[in-house]
Design an enzyme around this catalytic site. Sequence first.
Site, PDB file in Angstrom:
ATOM      1  CB  SER A 124      -8.248   0.617   5.841  1.00 21.46           C
ATOM      2  OG  SER A 124      -8.869   1.845   6.095  1.00 21.46           O
ATOM      3  CB  SER A 155      -7.750   3.674   3.110  1.00 22.36           C
ATOM      4  OG  SER A 155      -6.909   3.028   4.071  1.00 22.36           O
ATOM      5  CE  LYS A 178      -3.853   2.024   2.670  1.00 23.24           C
ATOM      6  NZ  LYS A 178      -4.751   1.796   3.819  1.00 23.24           N
TER       7      LYS A 178
END
Length: 600
Positions: free
Chosen positions: A177, A153, A79
């Site tokens: 997330s 997210s 990420k």
Amino acid sequence: MTLPKMMTIGTLAAGYEAGTLTPLDVIEAVIGRIQSWPDPAVWISRFSDDELRAAAKALMAAGGPSPDKPLWGIPFAVKDNIDCAGLETTAACPAFAYRPAQDATVVARLRAAGAIPVGKTNLDQFATGLNGTRSPYGAPRSVFDADYISGGSSSGSAVAVGAGIVAFSLGTDTAGSGRVPASFNNLVGVKPSKGMFSTTGLVPACRSLDCISVFAATAGEADFVRRVAAGLDPADPFSRDLPDVVLPTEGLRVGVPVGAEREFFGDAANEAIYVAAIEAMKALGCSIVEIDFAPFREAANLLYSGPWVAERLAAVEAFHAAHADAMDPNVRKIVEGALGVTAVDAFRGLYALEGFRQKTAATWAMVDILLLPTTPLFPKVSDMLADPIGLNSKLGRYTNFVNLMDCAGIAVPAGFRPDGLPFGVTLIGPAFSDAALAVWGDRLHKAAATGYGLDTTADLSAMPAPEGPQVERIEVVVVGAHLSGMPLNPQLTGGGGVLVKRCRTASDYRLYALPGTVPPKPGLLHSPGFDGPGLEVEVWALPPAAFGRFVAAIPAPLGIGKVTLDDGSDVSGFLCEPHALEGAAEITALGGWRAYCAAK
């Protein structure tokens, strides 16, 4: 060797071991899958094709798989709020971008284990959101339907695994997330206990709550990555390294919301799958306990409606002061909600949170874990764009409290809706119950038989189960007043004991009701040559120190010896000195102490 639709750690490792596959073969497949995947919003940046090939060749030149490189040749995604040397970190905000000098601690550990980072994945900007639409790099879509969100997210990280491009990925999880995207892409998402993964090299969202998380095909593989990546980091002031918390391996007590707290906002399809997941846990031998979820939900509201929003501003304060106009409008609105928060508000928030902890203590005394919907809804991208704040809040109904309450969680697939979209549930337990949660998450995932990612027909039964808690413990067989629900059972639970299983002794044991004992107790006698029914017993496990204290407190004429169980195993357990049984009533025919107590 032709790679299957989904890359898994086990499939790749087996190919390497057999010599039918090399890391270079895998990297060529990764490159091809990136190029053919129709969603361009998955990646923010990645290593060039030639850099990936060079990484695979260097790994092969240094030697093959080995115990010190348990992830040898396994491709993974990172990420883009986690540092990966050689690529920019953007947090999905181009104006914020910087090039780190070194890997984040977690990435460095994975590389040292032989894993190959492929690139940086898209996210809700500054990890603020649960939907995956708050990024200037686009909105990654669910691998099952491009009209639907992928969840945030950690949007790109989940899609990269769900699409079969990489074998696992790193996300983050402050408010859910690492769990919501797992639900929307038919994956397992591990949200480790706070502090288990170092956050050195992570762009913080709420620094005191942030967790780096893992997406993978199964609970076994996600937990395997967790074990490799976890560990104390002196450079991270929030790092913790505590012993595994053990959960019962049988007879687990599972809390589920009762009444109106079981809210799906009208989505009957998700609710039906959740009910089926509850029934599946029952079939696995768990007891279901309905709980008042309100204190957990009210605690969750503190994350965005309370002073913790100020921590999001603290993470990007200097950037916001200079470049507020470069931020996503919704992210900026949330962050600027902190501008009026005072130190007094912060303390009031802490007081409120401790109040909710006290209210939930009674619930945790009744249950071992919670089983919750990962999300109540599965919105379309168009719906999310039309109501970005309201729908995001609904998505976090069952996720936002978990880090505030210092819990561990694992999200697992639970089934498919009539429209073909996946739905998942989350198991939540006390801090550092991660390994034990993985065991139960694996059982539930296999019971649901959803496959993983796009491969919905994958045979989960063949996938290795998680190892379970790595703690030293000593098993003891109890036969009477220490059984579950009996007067002396707290001597076990109070010492950290957990129920391992319920079973029977071998046939050559007799049971007697001892006269004059308080509370009433039985005496178990080994009688070689006797052929009885076998007696109901429980096997409990205690930490060594607690076992020592427990044994030292056993009164005569009882003691500890070896008890043979109906499976032929010998386990330490309660036995009685024969002289104490003179004149005692034999109750062997009843089959156990519970039956005797019921018959009195």
